[in-house]
Design a protein around this motif. Sequence first.
Motif, PDB file in Angstrom:
ATOM      1  N   THR A  62       0.826  -1.219   0.000  1.00  0.00           N
ATOM      2  CA  THR A  62       0.000   0.000   0.000  1.00  0.00           C
ATOM      3  C   THR A  62       0.855   1.261   0.000  1.00  0.00           C
ATOM      4  O   THR A  62       0.362   2.341   0.305  1.00  0.00           O
ATOM      5  N   ARG A  63       2.112   1.128  -0.365  1.00  0.00           N
ATOM      6  CA  ARG A  63       3.019   2.270  -0.292  1.00  0.00           C
ATOM      7  C   ARG A  63       2.642   3.354  -1.299  1.00  0.00           C
ATOM      8  O   ARG A  63       2.092   3.072  -2.365  1.00  0.00           O
ATOM      9  N   THR A  64       2.955   4.577  -0.947  1.00  0.00           N
ATOM     10  CA  THR A  64       2.739   5.719  -1.833  1.00  0.00           C
ATOM     11  C   THR A  64       4.069   6.420  -2.080  1.00  0.00           C
ATOM     12  O   THR A  64       5.025   6.270  -1.306  1.00  0.00           O
ATOM     13  N   PHE A  65       4.119   7.203  -3.166  1.00  0.00           N
ATOM     14  CA  PHE A  65       5.346   7.880  -3.566  1.00  0.00           C
ATOM     15  C   PHE A  65       5.003   9.264  -4.108  1.00  0.00           C
ATOM     16  O   PHE A  65       3.872   9.512  -4.555  1.00  0.00           O
ATOM     17  N   ASP A  66       5.974  10.135  -4.075  1.00  0.00           N
ATOM     18  CA  ASP A  66       5.776  11.450  -4.676  1.00  0.00           C
ATOM     19  C   ASP A  66       5.862  11.362  -6.196  1.00  0.00           C
ATOM     20  O   ASP A  66       5.159  12.084  -6.908  1.00  0.00           O
ATOM     21  N   ALA A  67       6.732  10.500  -6.693  1.00  0.00           N
ATOM     22  CA  ALA A  67       6.881  10.330  -8.133  1.00  0.00           C
ATOM     23  C   ALA A  67       7.185   8.877  -8.453  1.00  0.00           C
ATOM     24  O   ALA A  67       7.850   8.184  -7.667  1.00  0.00           O
ATOM     25  N   VAL A  68       6.700   8.422  -9.593  1.00  0.00           N
ATOM     26  CA  VAL A  68       6.969   7.073 -10.093  1.00  0.00           C
ATOM     27  C   VAL A  68       7.529   7.200 -11.502  1.00  0.00           C
ATOM     28  O   VAL A  68       6.959   7.895 -12.353  1.00  0.00           O
ATOM     29  N   LEU A  69       8.650   6.537 -11.749  1.00  0.00           N
ATOM     30  CA  LEU A  69       9.262   6.505 -13.073  1.00  0.00           C
ATOM     31  C   LEU A  69       9.157   5.080 -13.593  1.00  0.00           C
ATOM     32  O   LEU A  69       9.878   4.183 -13.137  1.00  0.00           O
ATOM     33  N   ALA A  70       8.255   4.850 -14.521  1.00  0.00           N
ATOM     34  CA  ALA A  70       8.017   3.509 -15.070  1.00  0.00           C
ATOM     35  C   ALA A  70       8.910   3.324 -16.286  1.00  0.00           C
ATOM     36  O   ALA A  70       8.549   3.677 -17.411  1.00  0.00           O
ATOM     37  N   MET A  71      10.093   2.735 -16.067  1.00  0.00           N
ATOM     38  CA  MET A  71      11.080   2.565 -17.127  1.00  0.00           C
ATOM     39  C   MET A  71      11.156   1.124 -17.616  1.00  0.00           C
ATOM     40  O   MET A  71      11.981   0.805 -18.478  1.00  0.00           O
ATOM     41  N   TYR A  72      10.320   0.249 -17.064  1.00  0.00           N
ATOM     42  CA  TYR A  72      10.389  -1.175 -17.386  1.00  0.00           C
ATOM     43  C   TYR A  72       9.070  -1.794 -16.973  1.00  0.00           C
ATOM     44  O   TYR A  72       8.331  -1.260 -16.140  1.00  0.00           O
ATOM     45  N   GLY A  73       8.739  -2.938 -17.556  1.00  0.00           N
ATOM     46  CA  GLY A  73       7.516  -3.628 -17.181  1.00  0.00           C
ATOM     47  C   GLY A  73       6.347  -3.260 -18.083  1.00  0.00           C
ATOM     48  O   GLY A  73       6.510  -2.623 -19.124  1.00  0.00           O
TER      49      GLY A  73
END
Length: 367
Positions: A62-73
């Motif tokens: 259930t973790r949250t983040f300020d930013a997510v960089l989806a570079m794979y998957g």
Amino acid sequence: MRVLVVGGTGPSGPHVVRGLAERGHEVTIFHRGTHEPPEARDHEHLHGDPHFRESIDEALGTRTFDAVLAMYGRVQHLAPALRGRCDQFVSVGGVPVYRGYFPRPGSRLAIPVEEDDPLVDPASDDPALRFSGRLAEAERAVFAEHPRGTVLRYPMLYGPNNARPHEWSVVRRIRDRRPFMILPDGGIQVHTRCAVRNAAAFVLAAVDRPAAAAGQVFNCGDPVSWSFRDWAQLVARLMGAELDIVALPRDVAIEATTSILPLAGTTAEHCVLSTEKARHVLGYQPAVDPVAAMAELLAWYDERPDFEPGANPSFTDRFDYATEDALVAHYRAALRRLGDAVEQRPAAPAHSMPHPQRPGLVDDRGR
């Protein structure tokens, strides 16, 4: 700022992670655990497969983040899994998303390619276009789940640890002291490439300016685009070697076409990307000059005299020199026979404008 980097261990990922850390961000890397680059050891790692929703949910909880960089998957799974759990979502895709990247009747790629050029129809039954269509669907998933998300479109990358090291075709031939290299159609094809440090700089520019990047798509690429011939000759020059380029038609140079050109020679002849939007909107600046980046890559090869990518199925050059020698010999013999069989008269050179010798007169061509 807490940043989740999905992937982060490929060719451009470590540079992104390093840049985030230098900016004081707290970095978490989510990847399969197949590669563990030493420069990423100081950051938290979450192991799971970002290609599958159940694995994504299990790894992230259930973790949250300020930013997510989806570079794979698979972005189709990552985007909904992280909806409402980050302020900024940046996805890295590729240029095959453009209509005409795989040329078909009625579709041609613009020169240069800009971000608002038409995209491929994802409903096509064509296998190559289905591949492009999945990229288009991934981009739509980003904006459907994250209306203020950002999409970056990578071209061919070059740099250490690349899954398909295109330049190795040149480097190894020079190491093997080959006198020539076959390039389909003489290597006239021009495709934008991007040094991995410059690719990372595009991602970091989007992170640095989230308001400007929100809801936008950006092409990525070096400030110069080389033809394949110029690129091969640059590698040879930086290695202090001479390498003759033998130009053969692509329907004759089958092995070279399918192993050296992008996606086995099925793409548009030229793919030149405009990166002006990223420069103006994000203030993007290259991190390294392309020639310097290539020199750095060649130095990396020098430190690895036993480098051999043969185990990687993405690299297909067989370095079958006996076949190359035979092909070139037969081709040159056929050219000689053709030249002897048909008599031709060369046209004399003529300037396009008239050149009279005296006022009021015409020149020797009556102009």
